[in-house]
Design a protein around this motif. Structure first.
Motif, PDB file in Angstrom:
ATOM      1  N   VAL A   1      46.762  22.088   0.272  1.00 34.39           N
ATOM      2  CA  VAL A   1      46.507  21.012  -0.691  1.00 34.39           C
ATOM      3  C   VAL A   1      45.118  20.396  -0.517  1.00 34.39           C
ATOM      4  O   VAL A   1      44.645  19.666  -1.388  1.00 34.39           O
ATOM      5  CB  VAL A   1      47.582  19.892  -0.606  1.00 34.39           C
ATOM      6  CG1 VAL A   1      48.927  20.419  -1.099  1.00 34.39           C
ATOM      7  CG2 VAL A   1      47.720  19.334   0.807  1.00 34.39           C
ATOM      8  N   ASP A   2      44.450  20.708   0.602  1.00 38.94           N
ATOM      9  CA  ASP A   2      43.095  20.178   0.788  1.00 38.94           C
ATOM     10  C   ASP A   2      42.355  20.980   1.857  1.00 38.94           C
ATOM     11  O   ASP A   2      42.945  21.338   2.877  1.00 38.94           O
ATOM     12  CB  ASP A   2      43.132  18.695   1.209  1.00 38.94           C
ATOM     13  CG  ASP A   2      41.756  18.062   1.196  1.00 38.94           C
ATOM     14  OD1 ASP A   2      41.137  18.029   0.119  1.00 38.94           O
ATOM     15  OD2 ASP A   2      41.280  17.639   2.271  1.00 38.94           O
ATOM     16  N   VAL A   3      41.070  21.236   1.594  1.00 37.80           N
ATOM     17  CA  VAL A   3      40.174  21.848   2.585  1.00 37.80           C
ATOM     18  C   VAL A   3      38.908  21.002   2.627  1.00 37.80           C
ATOM     19  O   VAL A   3      38.223  20.863   1.615  1.00 37.80           O
ATOM     20  CB  VAL A   3      39.798  23.302   2.202  1.00 37.80           C
ATOM     21  CG1 VAL A   3      38.817  23.880   3.206  1.00 37.80           C
ATOM     22  CG2 VAL A   3      41.040  24.179   2.098  1.00 37.80           C
ATOM     23  N   THR A   4      38.626  20.394   3.794  1.00 35.59           N
ATOM     24  CA  THR A   4      37.416  19.577   3.948  1.00 35.59           C
ATOM     25  C   THR A   4      36.591  20.136   5.100  1.00 35.59           C
ATOM     26  O   THR A   4      37.064  20.174   6.230  1.00 35.59           O
ATOM     27  CB  THR A   4      37.784  18.105   4.258  1.00 35.59           C
ATOM     28  OG1 THR A   4      38.591  17.597   3.197  1.00 35.59           O
ATOM     29  CG2 THR A   4      36.532  17.244   4.401  1.00 35.59           C
TER      30      THR A   4
ATOM     31  N   LYS B   1      42.357  25.355  -1.877  1.00 33.33           N
ATOM     32  CA  LYS B   1      43.459  24.554  -2.429  1.00 33.33           C
ATOM     33  C   LYS B   1      44.321  25.419  -3.352  1.00 33.33           C
ATOM     34  O   LYS B   1      43.785  26.204  -4.150  1.00 33.33           O
ATOM     35  CB  LYS B   1      42.844  23.390  -3.216  1.00 33.33           C
ATOM     36  CG  LYS B   1      43.808  22.291  -3.561  1.00 33.33           C
ATOM     37  CD  LYS B   1      43.086  21.110  -4.226  1.00 33.33           C
ATOM     38  CE  LYS B   1      44.120  20.215  -4.931  1.00 33.33           C
ATOM     39  NZ  LYS B   1      43.456  19.013  -5.487  1.00 33.33           N
ATOM     40  N   GLY B   2      45.637  25.305  -3.231  1.00 31.10           N
ATOM     41  CA  GLY B   2      46.554  26.024  -4.110  1.00 31.10           C
ATOM     42  C   GLY B   2      47.072  27.319  -3.513  1.00 31.10           C
ATOM     43  O   GLY B   2      48.070  27.878  -3.982  1.00 31.10           O
ATOM     44  N   GLN B   3      46.408  27.762  -2.423  1.00 27.39           N
ATOM     45  CA  GLN B   3      46.769  29.038  -1.790  1.00 27.39           C
ATOM     46  C   GLN B   3      48.065  28.901  -0.962  1.00 27.39           C
ATOM     47  O   GLN B   3      48.299  27.871  -0.331  1.00 27.39           O
ATOM     48  CB  GLN B   3      45.624  29.396  -0.837  1.00 27.39           C
ATOM     49  CG  GLN B   3      45.408  30.856  -0.589  1.00 27.39           C
ATOM     50  CD  GLN B   3      44.172  31.052   0.279  1.00 27.39           C
ATOM     51  OE1 GLN B   3      43.466  30.107   0.612  1.00 27.39           O
ATOM     52  NE2 GLN B   3      43.917  32.296   0.656  1.00 27.39           N
ATOM     53  N   THR B   4      48.859  29.954  -0.940  1.00 27.59           N
ATOM     54  CA  THR B   4      49.996  30.011  -0.017  1.00 27.59           C
ATOM     55  C   THR B   4      49.461  30.309   1.381  1.00 27.59           C
ATOM     56  O   THR B   4      48.611  31.185   1.545  1.00 27.59           O
ATOM     57  CB  THR B   4      50.985  31.116  -0.445  1.00 27.59           C
ATOM     58  OG1 THR B   4      51.517  30.765  -1.727  1.00 27.59           O
ATOM     59  CG2 THR B   4      52.129  31.260   0.542  1.00 27.59           C
ATOM     60  N   ALA B   5      49.924  29.584   2.365  1.00 29.26           N
ATOM     61  CA  ALA B   5      49.434  29.786   3.738  1.00 29.26           C
ATOM     62  C   ALA B   5      50.511  29.358   4.725  1.00 29.26           C
ATOM     63  O   ALA B   5      51.539  28.792   4.343  1.00 29.26           O
ATOM     64  CB  ALA B   5      48.156  28.981   3.960  1.00 29.26           C
ATOM     65  N   TYR B   6      50.259  29.652   6.001  1.00 24.61           N
ATOM     66  CA  TYR B   6      51.194  29.304   7.062  1.00 24.61           C
ATOM     67  C   TYR B   6      50.507  28.388   8.077  1.00 24.61           C
ATOM     68  O   TYR B   6      49.353  28.623   8.444  1.00 24.61           O
ATOM     69  CB  TYR B   6      51.662  30.559   7.806  1.00 24.61           C
ATOM     70  CG  TYR B   6      52.299  31.583   6.918  1.00 24.61           C
ATOM     71  CD1 TYR B   6      53.678  31.604   6.719  1.00 24.61           C
ATOM     72  CD2 TYR B   6      51.530  32.542   6.250  1.00 24.61           C
ATOM     73  CE1 TYR B   6      54.266  32.538   5.883  1.00 24.61           C
ATOM     74  CE2 TYR B   6      52.112  33.479   5.409  1.00 24.61           C
ATOM     75  CZ  TYR B   6      53.477  33.473   5.234  1.00 24.61           C
ATOM     76  OH  TYR B   6      54.059  34.393   4.396  1.00 24.61           O
ATOM     77  N   ALA B   7      51.217  27.371   8.542  1.00 23.80           N
ATOM     78  CA  ALA B   7      50.779  26.594   9.697  1.00 23.80           C
ATOM     79  C   ALA B   7      51.430  27.257  10.905  1.00 23.80           C
ATOM     80  O   ALA B   7      52.646  27.475  10.912  1.00 23.80           O
ATOM     81  CB  ALA B   7      51.227  25.147   9.574  1.00 23.80           C
ATOM     82  N   ILE B   8      50.617  27.605  11.903  1.00 24.07           N
ATOM     83  CA  ILE B   8      51.135  28.300  13.090  1.00 24.07           C
ATOM     84  C   ILE B   8      50.888  27.437  14.319  1.00 24.07           C
ATOM     85  O   ILE B   8      49.766  27.000  14.560  1.00 24.07           O
ATOM     86  CB  ILE B   8      50.464  29.682  13.238  1.00 24.07           C
ATOM     87  CG1 ILE B   8      50.815  30.526  12.004  1.00 24.07           C
ATOM     88  CG2 ILE B   8      50.879  30.361  14.535  1.00 24.07           C
ATOM     89  CD1 ILE B   8      50.375  31.950  12.095  1.00 24.07           C
ATOM     90  N   ILE B   9      51.956  27.181  15.071  1.00 21.59           N
ATOM     91  CA  ILE B   9      51.871  26.261  16.212  1.00 21.59           C
ATOM     92  C   ILE B   9      52.633  26.843  17.397  1.00 21.59           C
ATOM     93  O   ILE B   9      53.820  27.145  17.309  1.00 21.59           O
ATOM     94  CB  ILE B   9      52.499  24.890  15.853  1.00 21.59           C
ATOM     95  CG1 ILE B   9      51.892  24.329  14.561  1.00 21.59           C
ATOM     96  CG2 ILE B   9      52.320  23.898  17.002  1.00 21.59           C
ATOM     97  CD1 ILE B   9      52.857  23.541  13.719  1.00 21.59           C
TER      98      ILE B   9
END
Lengths: 68, 68, 68, 68, 68, 68
Positions: free
Chosen positions: F14-17, F50-58
């Motif tokens: 939803v955001d890339v800064t 923004k808008g891309q499908t992605a994964y948070a990996i932890i």
């Protein structure tokens, strides 16, 4: 000083890029480039520069494993 | 899957030691041994075993630099 | 060896507890007890024992801040 | 809120430096200065400022041990 | 207490498994299971148990991104 | 590629800064916003937007638990 971190990899610094607070340092370790993100203050304090011999140090709990 | 982690080092697993919850996996990367501490569940899930080709993956913010 | 980690806190080891793969080491730093989770191998390699002078080393990116 | 992190060190903020995305906050903890690297957003959200009482919070798995 | 960590995810504990020194705690967060590796002491100190409401807390610098 | 990290959460960016060296990427995961701090180079390399499908990996060892 001897440290508990299990991974101490010797190499040569090939790039130092400073941002406003955070710097990226790249080390060539036997042909693999390892990227490190550290504070600008650490770069200044250790006088890190291209061509210098240095170590990449990584705690074992920060190493993940992947397979194809 | 492509990951943001800057350090993806290819090697061969030389040791897998499981504890009660946490396992240690050692990978030979071009002659350097890298030690990883991961969950037993990850070892089982990825079927990690000695002799296997694998990658050590490390986020840049987890790499420190040292000099002599 | 000089390390990029910004936090190097000198103290005295007050406890070393080993599990099957992971050990907990407690250091008294000016009256505050700092707990560290490291590999058994690091404990053996550095011969860590109660009463020893030692340093807790923490990368700045691993320190959070909280307020009441 | 009570957190699992084993290390909660009380002190006074002595410096807050913001970069473009990442800030560095320094806390005086009983005479030792602890440096933290956090997001600018966290600094704004917690209204961190010099002179404030605050805590440095560190997970045990992020503490290394060193000896001379 | 308000913490700088950007990720505070509310859920319900679905499993607590203790090893000799390190425990694994699983939290159901809106249908996703998040696994945490913490000290046994933290589990005891917070009296963590299955069915309890709890939060998974993750510093932004410990979150990686991947794409297919 | 299959990774040992126990937490792989699917969502939408939803955001890339981007800062000078460090970027912040926000992912909406089932209504929760997860914030990640990674290198600008990773953002460019993975072409995160923004808008891309992605994964948070932890990694599990980077997840803390808190209770009220």
């Amino acid at each position: 000083m001897k440290i508990s971190a299990r991974n101490i990899l010797k190499g040569t610094i090939v790039d130092v890029t400073k941002g406003q607070t955070t710097a990226h340092v790249k080390i060539d370790i036997g042909g693999s480039i390892v990227t490190s993100s550290i504070t600008n203050q650490a770069v200044d304090d250790l006088k890190l520069a291209k061509g210098q011999t240095a170590y990449a140090i990584i705690k074992a709990s920060n190493v993940m494993i992947a397979v194809d």
